[in-house]
Design a protein around this motif. Sequence first.
Motif, mmCIF file in Angstrom:
data_model
loop_
_atom_site.group_PDB
_atom_site.id
_atom_site.type_symbol
_atom_site.label_atom_id
_atom_site.label_comp_id
_atom_site.label_asym_id
_atom_site.label_seq_id
_atom_site.Cartn_x
_atom_site.Cartn_y
_atom_site.Cartn_z
ATOM 1 N N ARG A 1 0.842 -1.207 0.000
ATOM 2 C CA ARG A 1 0.000 0.000 0.000
ATOM 3 C C ARG A 1 0.879 1.261 0.000
ATOM 4 O O ARG A 1 0.713 2.153 -0.781
ATOM 5 C CB ARG A 1 -0.920 -0.020 1.229
ATOM 6 C CG ARG A 1 -2.392 -0.018 0.826
ATOM 7 C CD ARG A 1 -3.278 -0.464 1.962
ATOM 8 N NE ARG A 1 -3.758 -1.812 1.731
ATOM 9 C CZ ARG A 1 -3.868 -2.741 2.670
ATOM 10 N NH1 ARG A 1 -3.494 -2.496 3.890
ATOM 11 N NH2 ARG A 1 -4.319 -3.931 2.377
ATOM 12 N N LEU B 1 -4.801 -1.471 -17.745
ATOM 13 C CA LEU B 1 -5.169 -1.840 -16.377
ATOM 14 C C LEU B 1 -5.299 -0.578 -15.539
ATOM 15 O O LEU B 1 -4.696 0.450 -15.855
ATOM 16 C CB LEU B 1 -4.106 -2.761 -15.777
ATOM 17 C CG LEU B 1 -3.972 -4.100 -16.501
ATOM 18 C CD1 LEU B 1 -2.662 -4.773 -16.160
ATOM 19 C CD2 LEU B 1 -5.129 -5.017 -16.148
ATOM 20 N N VAL B 2 -6.061 -0.666 -14.442
ATOM 21 C CA VAL B 2 -6.309 0.536 -13.647
ATOM 22 C C VAL B 2 -5.127 0.823 -12.721
ATOM 23 O O VAL B 2 -4.223 0.012 -12.580
ATOM 24 C CB VAL B 2 -7.606 0.364 -12.797
ATOM 25 C CG1 VAL B 2 -8.789 0.186 -13.717
ATOM 26 C CG2 VAL B 2 -7.456 -0.789 -11.834
ATOM 27 N N GLY B 3 -5.156 1.981 -12.069
ATOM 28 C CA GLY B 3 -4.090 2.368 -11.154
ATOM 29 C C GLY B 3 -3.066 3.234 -11.867
ATOM 30 O O GLY B 3 -2.810 3.053 -13.051
ATOM 31 N N GLU C 1 -6.982 -1.012 -2.840
ATOM 32 C CA GLU C 1 -7.306 -2.438 -2.893
ATOM 33 C C GLU C 1 -8.323 -2.693 -4.004
ATOM 34 O O GLU C 1 -8.261 -3.713 -4.690
ATOM 35 C CB GLU C 1 -7.876 -2.899 -1.551
ATOM 36 C CG GLU C 1 -8.304 -4.352 -1.577
ATOM 37 C CD GLU C 1 -8.246 -4.997 -0.208
ATOM 38 O OE1 GLU C 1 -7.563 -4.468 0.677
ATOM 39 O OE2 GLU C 1 -8.889 -6.058 -0.040
ATOM 40 N N GLU D 1 -8.562 -1.175 -6.859
ATOM 41 C CA GLU D 1 -7.833 -1.222 -8.136
ATOM 42 C C GLU D 1 -7.107 -2.555 -8.283
ATOM 43 O O GLU D 1 -7.105 -3.163 -9.351
ATOM 44 C CB GLU D 1 -6.848 -0.053 -8.204
ATOM 45 C CG GLU D 1 -7.516 1.295 -8.398
ATOM 46 C CD GLU D 1 -6.543 2.461 -8.283
ATOM 47 O OE1 GLU D 1 -6.715 3.436 -9.023
ATOM 48 O OE2 GLU D 1 -5.618 2.386 -7.443
ATOM 49 N N ARG D 2 -6.521 -3.015 -7.178
ATOM 50 C CA ARG D 2 -5.839 -4.315 -7.249
ATOM 51 C C ARG D 2 -6.825 -5.398 -7.631
ATOM 52 O O ARG D 2 -6.566 -6.223 -8.505
ATOM 53 C CB ARG D 2 -5.202 -4.649 -5.898
ATOM 54 C CG ARG D 2 -4.083 -3.705 -5.502
ATOM 55 C CD ARG D 2 -3.433 -4.133 -4.188
ATOM 56 N NE ARG D 2 -2.737 -3.021 -3.556
ATOM 57 C CZ ARG D 2 -1.578 -2.544 -3.962
ATOM 58 N NH1 ARG D 2 -0.995 -3.075 -5.009
ATOM 59 N NH2 ARG D 2 -1.014 -1.525 -3.335
ATOM 60 N N THR E 1 -9.584 -5.124 -9.272
ATOM 61 C CA THR E 1 -9.980 -4.969 -10.680
ATOM 62 C C THR E 1 -8.938 -5.592 -11.596
ATOM 63 O O THR E 1 -9.253 -6.389 -12.482
ATOM 64 C CB THR E 1 -10.141 -3.479 -11.010
ATOM 65 O OG1 THR E 1 -11.104 -2.924 -10.112
ATOM 66 C CG2 THR E 1 -10.584 -3.285 -12.450
ATOM 67 N N ASN E 2 -7.670 -5.268 -11.366
ATOM 68 C CA ASN E 2 -6.610 -5.793 -12.236
ATOM 69 C C ASN E 2 -6.522 -7.306 -12.171
ATOM 70 O O ASN E 2 -6.027 -7.945 -13.100
ATOM 71 C CB ASN E 2 -5.261 -5.181 -11.839
ATOM 72 C CG ASN E 2 -5.188 -3.726 -12.241
ATOM 73 O OD1 ASN E 2 -5.961 -3.268 -13.087
ATOM 74 N ND2 ASN E 2 -4.282 -2.999 -11.607
#
Lengths: 649, 649
Positions: free
Chosen positions: A44, A222-224, B285, B287-288, B290-291
Amino acid sequence: MAILSFLSRASRIYKGYPKLLVLCTLGLSSGGLVAYSESQLDTRAPHVGPNEKEPEKKRVVVLGTGWASTSLLKDLDASLYDVQVVSPRNYFAFTPLLPSVTCGTVEARSIVEPIRNIVKKLLSNGYFNKSTARSSWSSSGGLVTYSESQPDTRAPHEKEPKKKRVVVLGTGWAGTSLLKDLDASLYDIQRKGEVKIWEAECVKIDAANNKILCRSNIENNLVGNREFFLEYDYLVIGVGAQVNTFNTPGVKENCHFLKEVEDAQKIRRSVIDCFEAAILPGLSEEERRTNLHFIIVGGGPTGVEFAAELHDFLDEDLVKLYPAVKDLVRITVIQSGDHILNTFDERISSFAEKKFRRDGIEVQTGCRVLSVSDKDITMKVKSKEEVCTIPHGLVVWSTGIGTRPVVRDFMEQVGQAKRRVLETNEWLRVKGCENVYAIGDCATIDQRKVMEDILIIFEAADKDNSGTLTVEEFKDVVDDILIRYPQVDHYLKSQQNLKDVTDLLKDPQGNDWQEVNVEQFKLALSHVDSQMKSLPATAQVAAQQGAYLSRCLNHRIQCEENPEGPRRFRGSGRHQFRPFQYKHFGQFAPLGGEQAAAELPGDWVSIGHSTQWLWYSVYASKQVSWRTRMLVVSDWTRRFIFGRDSSRI
Amino acid sequence: MAILSFLSRASRIYKGYPKLLVLCTLGLSSGGLVAYSESQLDTRAPHVGPNEKEPEKKRVVVLGTGWASTSLLKDLDASLYDVQVVSPRNYFAFTPLLPSVTCGTVEARSIVEPIRNIVKKLLSNGYFNKSTARSSWSSSGGLVTYSESQPDTRAPHEKEPKKKRVVVLGTGWAGTSLLKDLDASLYDIQRKGEVKIWEAECVKIDAANNKILCRSNIENNLVGNREFFLEYDYLVIGVGAQVNTFNTPGVKENCHFLKEVEDAQKIRRSVIDCFEAAILPGLSEEERRTNLHFIIVGGGPTGVEFAAELHDFLDEDLVKLYPAVKDLVRITVIQSGDHILNTFDERISSFAEKKFRRDGIEVQTGCRVLSVSDKDITMKVKSKEEVCTIPHGLVVWSTGIGTRPVVRDFMEQVGQAKRRVLETNEWLRVKGCENVYAIGDCATIDQRKVMEDILIIFEAADKDNSGTLTVEEFKDVVDDILIRYPQVDHYLKSQQNLKDVTDLLKDPQGNDWQEVNVEQFKLALSHVDSQMKSLPATAQVAAQQGAYLSRCLNHRIQCEENPEGPRRFRGSGRHQFRPFQYKHFGQFAPLGGEQAAAELPGDWVSIGHSTQWLWYSVYASKQVSWRTRMLVVSDWTRRFIFGRDSSRI
């Protein structure tokens, strides 16, 4: 967070050796699980997490997963540091076998190992003898005591530390109850730490603020966010070098390179393309010849090995499948120097040239490439100053190496803007930057000359300040000189008439001087710097530098107390560590047709089929994991039985 | 050209059996070499060469190198035809293992074999028993006599030809002197021909002029024009099908498919990307999650196997390397029908659903995907008519198949514009086109109904034109009926109360009719067409069709003289060949965790670990070459020992 606060409380109570207790308490649950939960916290906010957990733990950030960085990670004690790795590739590639991948002698998968696997081993085994570690695993949560002696290549001058170290792997009931009663004043108790790996590229080093900017290189949507900062206490730059096109126009667009695994795979597909395109109906013979003209620019080991591989691929496999065009193929090696393999012994380079001539591989020496277009390549023949243009089907560019943009930018920050390549001192520390190290192809060591320090050395040696130096006085400092200035040793080895270093102090007639003054001393050492040469950009050098640096980092604290390096001539005391010293184990040049040439230590040269088998055994043994070792060997076997695959994938 | 003219002269002199002599004379030099020199002529002008050489040799052009085309090429006698293959891929891929490639259980290289290797074997071995061929090779230039009996699956009803065939392989002194004295009136002497392969795509079929337009698909900037025409006497279309997106918006741009080897490799890289992107620092979390959400659209065998593979990959390998995010992964299978694997026995599909539930793989049945964006997927749940949108990291689209543009265009030329898919008759000949065959996924067989021909059948059977049919009269035609209309046989098998076909001619009370009139006859056969179903688009069907067609082409001449097919009810005489008949050997569905389900002939179902081992052995034995067999097996072994590789290459 609960667990953390509890730990800090615990450590507050037992002031004496808080770290020990923290480890024990963590130990109550399975070591593995702890590592996981930690990493969940850390992912994180990785640049905060560590500080919260163990403020005293220094943060080491390693850039790259090539030879240098990987050999560093393999030996780095992750319990001493909070280690983070940033690399655009999540694997280590055994680059010496890249040329074999271009023709399918070895599969790409067989020469790569995920860096996480390598680090996972590190986590379970620490950086001591692996077999010991395994046995200790089996006795779940057992105890491993070990003296810090390491393989000799790494630390030939190891000393026993005063306090034995205890490393606890796995912490079930056995390990925990053991730790409860163990007297921490007798041992230095540790649990293996954890290494975090980010698949991203370091795009900017901010030396002033001790942080770097990283950007993920994943194309998928991909997101982020793709960018993040990492802070460091120690930064290790092992990003390697990039291809050097010497700003030749058209090279970037129209040439293949041979640095990454993807490059090799691309070349393999393209070679098949050339053949498929050449046999298509309706082409003139001239067009077929053009499509089947393979040009290699650069007669170094890589280029030569690729040429040899290509010739074998054609000769052993493709002629059977494309008989119609087998006589139209042409392979040309273009070399700017007068000989190919000019870094090797001339016996080898001349043998290679002869063999290539026999195999029908053209070698054009003394040519400088002016430009490369999609259809042909233009070059100037130095000897007769004429410019010629040849059509090509495929060009592989494997000349020198250049500095990566991120390193170039960093060099400007630390006042090395004018330099061609990043310079470090003999301890691999970047000049002008206290806490940054550079290893592998991205940097070069600037070895200090003896003559620069000659006066200080003289003063330091001349204890009685008599203005003259006796042989005895010289003998006192000679060991430190040999360590601090390795070129002196090289010089002695290169001179037949010098048995011993003190022989330097002889007058031209060969009689010992009883005493030498400064001028005579200067004269005596005037030639030693002539043996200085910068190290080649090879895997061997990079690996040794990585191993050396890992040892320095592992011993940082001990060596601050009792330094192990040579005495400082300028200033007092000793250097903390010995300077890095490269040990050359020789080099190979496979020449195809089951023949290879090898340059071995001590001016030995070995050429022929037996050498090829030596090559096989050495490269098999040097594999980073048993998986890749098995795969590489089975690939070789497969090739012997079935030949190489020519499917265009 | 010299040699050609000499040959034609030679054949003019000996009018009797020119072909024999041509072959012998060619035989004077090594057969292999001749093949090469031929090809050198031909590559220049492939559609002229053959005519010059052997005018009577028909030109067969095969499109594609998939299951159908490859099994055709493996058995086609290249000495009878001038064979040319056009395919964008220069290899055959063992597609049933594609899902294993997506996760690295098997390497891509291990399931492909260059089509030239397959054809090379054909050249040396002809289309008869391979072992015989090898032995004849070893006795350099020996003689092989063989009766034309073939594996029974291919030709269960083989007859001995009158004239034995002599195939001469290699023609050194032995073979040549032998040929000189051999009486050609007793034997039909042949030399194996040659197959030409062009790596290109057929972009246009010109049925009217018997030629096709091909375009090379090589991107590299190589010289020579990319387009060429090929003329044919017989065209075999085996180009397979393409992915069917049902025009769902965003699928082409944002989904992965699983038809080609490249697709599988791309998926493998993307899966690793998802994990690397998910553990990067600074992501929420959400976003994680989702990926790490993997969605499979389509619950057919491919989709289900991929889901299972992915789950194993995660469960056995990735959790160890990415512990921080292992709990955030989610796999969802979206199926429009009510059950996954709905082409299988419901015992299997329900077992699969249970197992997936245990493994934590979500199965959403009764959902129709409306659109796919780069970030999420929108679908409608049929039951409660609601539309929901889920974010995703990766979507694999493995629903039905569609027609390729080139086939669609061809259908319009031959008056099949209105049809959904290209239709052939029971002999795999394209309807409305005499000399074009279509095999594999690109076509479907339009089986003629009994009821369409019922009157003609009755007339043909009613020899004495009495207007009624006796059981004897019926018995005379029943065999031909069973061959011409396979559905009758299926119908009998499906009915318990019908032991024998004559049981059809019973009145409702079960008593034999002595005689039946037209109406009763119609009534008796009214239900047989109910058992007609079109064949599935599987490798099994394609391979059998290819083998069947190769046999027809090999026996074309013999069967023109004495046809082996059933009698023609409309018109006189017999059909030249038996119609194609599919023999179902069952199908597998690997479900992960070393478990598989199998549907075997005779309504048998086998599920569990033992079935997985059956799967291993069957798929290993079905490999097209010993090379791929060894590689696949060693891949499986490697996976058992070291797990799957997670390097992102």
